[in-house]
Enzyme design. Structure first.
Site, mmCIF file in Angstrom:
data_model
loop_
_atom_site.group_PDB
_atom_site.id
_atom_site.type_symbol
_atom_site.label_atom_id
_atom_site.label_comp_id
_atom_site.label_asym_id
_atom_site.label_seq_id
_atom_site.Cartn_x
_atom_site.Cartn_y
_atom_site.Cartn_z
ATOM 1 N N ARG A 205 0.848 -1.088 -0.100
ATOM 2 C CA ARG A 205 -0.164 0.138 -0.125
ATOM 3 C C ARG A 205 0.912 1.360 -0.035
ATOM 4 N NH1 ARG A 205 -2.077 3.208 5.021
ATOM 5 N NH2 ARG A 205 -3.388 5.096 3.858
ATOM 6 N N ASP B 150 -3.293 4.537 -2.680
ATOM 7 C CA ASP B 150 -4.517 5.175 -2.314
ATOM 8 C C ASP B 150 -5.168 6.339 -3.288
ATOM 9 O OD1 ASP B 150 -5.660 3.961 0.149
ATOM 10 O OD2 ASP B 150 -3.859 4.781 1.116
ATOM 11 N N GLY C 247 -15.146 4.758 12.977
ATOM 12 C CA GLY C 247 -16.146 4.476 12.413
ATOM 13 C C GLY C 247 -16.829 3.086 12.740
#
Length: 367
Positions: A61, A118, A302
């Site tokens: 990533r 990303d 979240g």
């Protein structure tokens, strides 16, 4: 080309290194979350790899792909140089990603590796969402545009939402709320990003742990004219703003929630502001798609803060959003918290950037 059955996913954060080996079904055979605030030790990476079993490919990533990388690419000397060239756009993350690439390459010198970005998910933003109203000469010279971030998380969460609800992935309208230390929303229509809250840098948008989110550009200019040094301003916007400035506790939402529960008014006000920004930006994301079918909460805050979810959705009834209090309080991984009769489905989805990285890696390397 490679049949990448087992993929080592490498996620280098600003102070951590997450490693996981995923099978074809997304199950992690093994994981490690290394706290490495100063540098990434190749020895620790090598130790993990030696105990991980077969690894067919590596997926990294990488936060910023800029205009250089519109999608995943094989890691090569040219890829490394391209990632390094984007360091000024993400100074906290690009160097860490490069260090992780070096460490893994030392442990697995012949294993094919892929860099997944990303920003790539947001390359589909239409011009009206991506363009800053700044002089064209500046935009062309310095590649000024809204890049967006957390794309791997938003892509996974939107896809998972379609699967959980049974709605048509080709047309479903999803707002994904990635809420962690960094936080952003994304409008995803038919699996495609059409708007997002972060921009040229991850500072834009929501109130975050240590970043302020949206700030009047004129205010920044005023601070510079008043004598605030450039380095001090840069540090403040990245490390000393957001929840940390409003409530203290280093911007850690868990500590702020505990302080709010004890009656700390600054903590309570910070949580109200945090939820307010989410709520107003959810409405903006829905407007970008002409409506809303699913609202998704993911990321550390979240997934685990029912109070934030409740406050963020409290005044979104006009969009058809309502959450069931009991379901919201008890929500666990991949949970439906929709109130009976609500037109919009509301979900809590476990963040799985690693699944998205592994999927992109397999697609790129597929025979």
């Amino acid at each position: 080309m490679v049949n990448a059955k087992h993929v080592l996913v490498v996620n280098a954060g600003s102070s951590s290194l997450k490693l996981s080996v995923l099978g074809p079904d997304g199950t992690a055979r093994c994981r490690a979350d290394l706290r490495v605030p100063d540098f990434i030790p190749p020895a620790a990476v090598g130790e993990f790899v030696r105990g991980a079993g077969p690894i067919d490919a590596v997926g990294h990533r990488v936060v910023h792909g800029g205009d250089v990388f519109p999608g995943p690419v094989r890691v090569s000397p040219e890829t490394v140089a391209g990632i390094a060239s984007l360091t000024p756009l993400a100074p906290l993350h690009q160097g860490r990603a490069l260090a992780a690439i070096d460490a893994v390459r030392e442990a697995l010198p012949t294993t094919p590796a892929v860099a997944c970005f990303d920003t790539a998910f947001h390359r589909s933003l239409p011009a009206e969402a991506a363009t800053y109203a700044l002089p064209r000469a500046w935009r062309d010279r310095w590649h000024l545009r809204r890049y967006g971030f957390h794309g791997l998380s938003h892509a996974y969460a939107a896809g998972r939402a379609a699967g959980l609800t049974g709605l048509d992935p080709a047309s479903v309208r999803v707002v994904t709320c990635h809420l962690g230390a960094g936080a952003s929303l994304c409008a995803v229509r038919g699996g495609v990003s059409v708007d997002t809250t972060m921009g040229f840098t991850p500072t834009e948008g929501l109130v975050m742990a240590t970043r302020p989110g949206d700030v009047d550009a004129g205010l920044v200019v005023r601070l510079l004219r008043e004598g605030v040094g450039l380095d001090d301003l840069d540090d403040a916007l990245e490390h000393r703003s957001g929840l940390a400035a409003l409530a203290g506790h280093g911007g850690d939402m868990r500590a702020i929630r505990e302080a709010a529960d004890r009656g700390d008014e600054a903590a309570r006000a910070a949580r109200r502001m945090y939820a307010y920004r989410i709520r107003t930006h959810v409405a903006a994301m829905a407007a970008a798609m002409g409506g809303l079918d699913v609202l998704v909460f993911t990321g550390g805050v979240g997934e685990h803060d029912s109070g934030v979810r409740a406050a963020a959705t409290e005044h979104l009834g006009f969009l058809g959003v309502a959450v069931a209090p009991d379901a919201n309080e008890e929500a666990h991984a991949d949970a439906d918290i929709t109130a009976p009769g609500a037109a919009v489905r509301s979900l809590v989805v476990t963040a799985r950037e690693d699944v998205e990285v592994a999927a992109e890696t397999r697609r790129l390397l597929a025979p």
